[in-house]
Design an enzyme around this catalytic site. Structure first.
Site, PDB file in Angstrom:
ATOM      1  CG  ASN A 154      -1.779   1.211   1.321  1.00 39.60           C
ATOM      2  OD1 ASN A 154      -1.790   2.037   0.407  1.00 39.60           O
ATOM      3  ND2 ASN A 154      -2.516   1.340   2.413  1.00 39.60           N
TER       4      ASN A 154
ATOM      5  CE  LYS B  54      -0.325   3.226   4.733  1.00 38.78           C
ATOM      6  NZ  LYS B  54      -0.243   3.364   6.172  1.00 38.78           N
TER       7      LYS B  54
ATOM      8  CG  HIS C 217      -5.996   1.864   5.050  1.00 38.97           C
ATOM      9  ND1 HIS C 217      -5.583   2.800   5.957  1.00 38.97           N
ATOM     10  CD2 HIS C 217      -4.960   1.010   4.882  1.00 38.97           C
ATOM     11  CE1 HIS C 217      -4.335   2.519   6.322  1.00 38.97           C
ATOM     12  NE2 HIS C 217      -3.929   1.432   5.684  1.00 38.97           N
TER      13      HIS C 217
ATOM     14  CD  GLU D  35      -3.074   5.482   6.652  1.00 38.94           C
ATOM     15  OE1 GLU D  35      -3.055   5.463   5.406  1.00 38.94           O
ATOM     16  OE2 GLU D  35      -2.127   5.081   7.350  1.00 38.94           O
TER      17      GLU D  35
ATOM     18  CD  GLU E 194      -3.418  -2.399   7.274  1.00 38.31           C
ATOM     19  OE1 GLU E 194      -2.334  -2.659   6.770  1.00 38.31           O
ATOM     20  OE2 GLU E 194      -4.054  -1.356   7.045  1.00 38.31           O
TER      21      GLU E 194
ATOM     22  N   GLY F  29       2.316   2.760  10.894  1.00 35.80           N
ATOM     23  CA  GLY F  29       3.233   3.887  10.768  1.00 35.80           C
ATOM     24  C   GLY F  29       3.921   4.270  12.064  1.00 35.80           C
TER      25      GLY F  29
ATOM     26  CB  SER G  80       5.107  -1.118  12.046  1.00 34.89           C
ATOM     27  OG  SER G  80       4.643   0.197  12.313  1.00 34.89           O
TER      28      SER G  80
HETATM   29  P1  13P Z   1       2.841   0.847   7.725  1.00 33.16           P
HETATM   30  O1  13P Z   1       3.420  -0.451   7.211  1.00 33.16           O
HETATM   31  O2  13P Z   1       3.530   2.069   7.193  1.00 33.16           O
HETATM   32  O3  13P Z   1       2.700   0.819   9.203  1.00 33.16           O
HETATM   33  O4  13P Z   1       1.356   0.937   7.133  1.00 33.16           O
HETATM   34  C1  13P Z   1       0.538  -0.172   7.231  1.00 33.16           C
HETATM   35  C2  13P Z   1      -0.674   0.057   6.440  1.00 33.16           C
HETATM   36  O5  13P Z   1      -1.472   0.922   6.764  1.00 33.16           O
HETATM   37  C3  13P Z   1      -0.871  -0.741   5.228  1.00 33.16           C
HETATM   38  O6  13P Z   1      -2.139  -0.567   4.706  1.00 33.16           O
END
Ligand code: 13P
Length: 288
Positions: free
Chosen positions: A9, A11, A101, A103, A183, A189, A229
């Site tokens: 991902n 992002k 997701h 976010e 997740e 993150g 992460s």
């Molecule tokens: P990180 O691997 O940067 O923590 O993000 C995970 C994530 O949100 C994947 O969709």
């Protein structure tokens, strides 16, 4: 046998000018038989990534190639929805899509009910869908993590006729259209990961919810990924768990060295599972 999936991902990172070459580098450095690789760039980079991955040099030795996914999709097929992208518009650009997701739940106010509509739109368009679920830190610390994820799954899938959505068993080696990504929000993150045992317990809980929702086959065919992460250093802990079928990788998925390490580890898991199952790791996936 459930397939091993490593999904990237990206992002809100990369541009149409640089996404193709990054995808090509990652593709050429992650050739592992039996591992399904998916790159999910921003919408505006889908074409560049797709074009780069169609390049013959990148075709994986196992013949599967690298698949392309979108990070979101609108729930309606078309209409007055400024700035949105429908599932039909992804035709030719993506074969996978991420929905729900955290976010987007946080920044766009997406609810489980809306995410459920996105799931159905994606299914109708023939997209393989990664549904994200996960708890906040206070919810884990107060012992409510499994209840929160159960509620998210019910909110997204509960109103649907799972049989009609075609979530039923798909046969050995097949990839069903639905994948769940666990997740935990506090691990995204932050550099902090869940423990492998906790992620495995959550995968078990997720499958129990799928059974309770009436999924034909009891959800055993549905891959459950861990995300939060994940790096080449932390992936081992998750893939050591038989109930975890891969990872949804954020920050580390922009780094070819990291992706090479993660997919190499995933290849070992894929080979071990194929050995247990008595099938060839390189069997082509079929869509359920
Ligand atoms: P990180 O691997 O940067 O923590 O993000 C995970 C994530 O949100 C994947 O969709």
């Amino acid at each position: 046998m459930r397939r091993i999936i490593v999904a990237a991902n990206w992002k809100m990172n990369t541009t149409p000018a640089d996404a193709g070459s990054l995808a090509r580098t990652i593709g050429s450095r992650t050739r592992e038989p039996g591992v399904i690789r998916v790159i999910c760039p921003p919408y505006v980079c889908l074409a560049a990534v797709g074009d780069a991955l169609r390049d013959g040099d990148v075709a994986a030795t196992d013949g599967l190639g690298v698949e392309v996914g979108a990070q979101n999709v609108h729930h309606e097929p078309a209409g007055a929805y400024t700035g949105e992208v429908s599932a039909a518009m992804l035709d030719g650009l993506a074969t996978w899509v991420i929905v729900g997701h955290s976010e987007r739940r946080r920044d766009a106010g997406e609810t489980d009910e809306l995410i459920g509509r996105k799931l159905r739109a994606a299914r109708a368009a023939g997209l393989r869908t990664i549904l994200c679920v996960g708890e906040q830190l206070d919810e884990r610390e107060s012992g409510r993590a499994e209840a929160i994820v159960d509620a998210q799954l019910r909110g997204c899938l509960g109103g649907a006729d799972l049989g009609a959505l075609g979530l039923d068993g798909t046969g050995a080696g097949a990839v069903p259209w639905l994948t769940i990504a666990y997740e935990p929000v506090w691990a995204i993150g932050t550099g902090r990961t869940a423990r492998g045992a906790d992620a495995a317990a959550m995968a078990g809980a997720i499958r129990r919810t799928l059974i309770a929702l009436g999924m034909p086959g009891g959800g055993e065919d549905v891959p459950v990924l861990y995300g939060g992460s994940v790096t080449s250093a932390s992936i081992d802990e998750f893939l050591a768990e038989p109930s975890i079928d891969g990872a949804l990788v954020g920050g580390a998925s922009l780094k070819p060295d990291e992706m090479a390490g993660i997919v190499a580890r995933a290849g070992m898991t894929a080979a071990a599972r194929a050995g247990l199952d008595g099938t060839l790791a390189g069997d082509a996936p079929a869509m359920g």
